[in-house]
Design an enzyme around this catalytic site. Structure first.
Site, PDB file in Angstrom:
ATOM      1  N   ASP A  52       0.755  -1.406   0.073  1.00  0.00           N
ATOM      2  CA  ASP A  52       0.069   0.015   0.124  1.00  0.00           C
ATOM      3  C   ASP A  52       0.780   1.403  -0.089  1.00  0.00           C
ATOM      4  OD1 ASP A  52       0.757  -0.157   2.531  1.00  0.00           O
ATOM      5  OD2 ASP A  52      -1.138  -0.245   3.590  1.00  0.00           O
ATOM      6  N   SER A  53       2.263   1.085  -0.050  1.00  0.00           N
ATOM      7  CA  SER A  53       2.890   2.075  -0.421  1.00  0.00           C
ATOM      8  C   SER A  53       3.055   2.717  -1.462  1.00  0.00           C
ATOM      9  CB  SER A  53       4.510   1.760   0.035  1.00  0.00           C
ATOM     10  OG  SER A  53       4.661   0.793  -1.021  1.00  0.00           O
ATOM     11  N   ASP A  91      -0.966  -5.914  -0.034  1.00  0.00           N
ATOM     12  CA  ASP A  91      -1.531  -5.337   0.970  1.00  0.00           C
ATOM     13  C   ASP A  91      -3.086  -5.375   1.255  1.00  0.00           C
ATOM     14  OD1 ASP A  91       0.537  -5.099   3.180  1.00  0.00           O
ATOM     15  OD2 ASP A  91       1.258  -3.253   1.894  1.00  0.00           O
ATOM     16  N   LYS A 121      -1.389  -9.439   2.952  1.00  0.00           N
ATOM     17  CA  LYS A 121      -0.432  -9.154   4.192  1.00  0.00           C
ATOM     18  C   LYS A 121      -1.453  -7.916   4.917  1.00  0.00           C
ATOM     19  CE  LYS A 121       3.228  -6.171   3.745  1.00  0.00           C
ATOM     20  NZ  LYS A 121       2.761  -4.929   4.491  1.00  0.00           N
ATOM     21  N   GLU A 123      -1.344  -5.452   8.621  1.00  0.00           N
ATOM     22  CA  GLU A 123      -0.816  -4.884   9.684  1.00  0.00           C
ATOM     23  C   GLU A 123      -1.327  -5.078  10.927  1.00  0.00           C
ATOM     24  OE1 GLU A 123       0.239  -0.770   8.797  1.00  0.00           O
ATOM     25  OE2 GLU A 123       0.845  -1.323   6.599  1.00  0.00           O
ATOM     26  N   GLU A 190       9.267  -4.115  10.363  1.00  0.00           N
ATOM     27  CA  GLU A 190       9.666  -2.913   9.950  1.00  0.00           C
ATOM     28  C   GLU A 190      10.238  -1.904  11.143  1.00  0.00           C
ATOM     29  OE1 GLU A 190       6.841  -1.022   7.352  1.00  0.00           O
ATOM     30  OE2 GLU A 190       8.018   0.855   7.165  1.00  0.00           O
TER      31      GLU A 190
HETATM   32  O1  KIV Z   1       3.303  -1.079   1.598  1.00  0.00           O
HETATM   33  C1  KIV Z   1       4.752  -1.725   1.660  1.00  0.00           C
HETATM   34  O2  KIV Z   1       5.653  -1.259   0.605  1.00  0.00           O
HETATM   35  C2  KIV Z   1       5.086  -2.229   2.736  1.00  0.00           C
HETATM   36  C3  KIV Z   1       6.545  -2.336   2.890  1.00  0.00           C
HETATM   37  C4  KIV Z   1       7.245  -1.313   3.400  1.00  0.00           C
HETATM   38  C5  KIV Z   1       7.003  -3.651   3.630  1.00  0.00           C
HETATM   39  O3  KIV Z   1       4.332  -2.719   3.285  1.00  0.00           O
END
Ligand code: KIV
Length: 272
Positions: A52-53, A91, A121, A123, A190
């Protein structure tokens, strides 16, 4: 009719656990679009994270919070069309799994069905236990993410190193064990102290993947734009840049602009 022989072997969640067992470090990188994912996959990366980056590096938001489930599915489907070897993890975005386990499962199912990705994924630790359980019960592999969890940035207030204090470190270790017990196949750690990464990694049989977690993680992940030096203003200590694409691209584009203005481009050989 003969069937073309595949030259690749798809990485699976089981391959990752085997890599840890065999002491082979796991390589993971983000990608959000077809062209980049094709290059990343061809370079033999083990895992592509559709992170989600994308909210930051693709859409220009300050945090990961605004990106939607539909947008994540769009990015993930583009990556899936490109990658033949890597395991593709997506994510689940903020707001699509925290409120209740049924919503979490619905979001995970949409990602798997509409993008063709292999895993999701999420969090958090014990707080999202019921959601993780529900997704896993549907047969969807889940990767955890502990330490600095960007979806909670407004709770933390800063992007500094997490779990330096004993109490938070203890909770992180306990969350990691909970995620493993539930059936997660791996955990991103992280921005936590290297010693804590070692402790967590030694305590689990599933792999840990570090980003700013030091050398003891079972694998490493970076955001592709950071690794390539496209995001030149972002300089955390953990980041190793392998290129300076911001500078190289700026120079190339500047040269193109100059060539168009000076009527050097296109020349006689570059027209019909
Ligand atoms: O969203 C992302 O890129 C991440 C990484 C920083 C692990 O969760």
């Amino acid at each position: 009719m003969s069937i073309a022989k595949k030259e690749y072997k798809r990485v699976t969640v089981k391959s990752l656990v085997d890599m840890k067992k065999n002491g082979e470090k796991i390589s993971m990188l983000t990608a959000y679009d077809y062209s980049m994912a094709k290059i990343v996959d061809a370079a033999n990366i083990d895992v592509i994270l559709v992170g989600d980056s994308a909210s930051n590096v693709m859409a220009g938001h300050e945090t990961t919070l605004p990106i939607t489930l539909d947008q994540m599915i769009y990015h993930a489907a583009s990556v899936v069309r490109a990658a033949k070897r890597a395991l593709i993890v997506v994510d689940i975005p903020f707001g699509s799994y925290q409120s209740d386990p049924k919503e979490a499962l619905r979001s995970a199912i949409r990602i798997m069905k509409e993008s063709g990705a292999h895993a999701v994924k999420v969090e958090g630790g014990v707080e999202i236990k019921e959601s993780v359980k529900r997704i896993l019960h549907a047969g969807i592999p889940v990767m955890g993410h502990l330490g600095l969890t960007p979806q909670s940035i407004y709770k933390f207030g800063t992007y500094t190193v997490r779990a330096k204090e004993e109490e938070e470190a203890k909770k992180l270790l306990s969350d990691a064990k909970t995620l493993e017990k539930l059936g997660c196949f791996g955990i991103v750690l992280e921005k936590i102290p290297a010693d804590l990464t070692k402790k967590v990694s030694d305590s689990l049989s599933i792999p840990t993947i570090g980003i700013g977690g030091g050398k003891h993680a079972d694998g490493q992940v970076l955001v592709i734009h950071d690794l390539l030096g496209m995001t030149h203003e972002f300089n955390p200590r953990f980041l190793r840049r392998y290129m300076s694409l911001y500078d190289d691209m700026s120079a190339a584009i500047g040269k193109y602009v100059a060539d168009v203005k000076s009527k050097d481009f296109p020349n006689d050989d570059e027209q019909y």
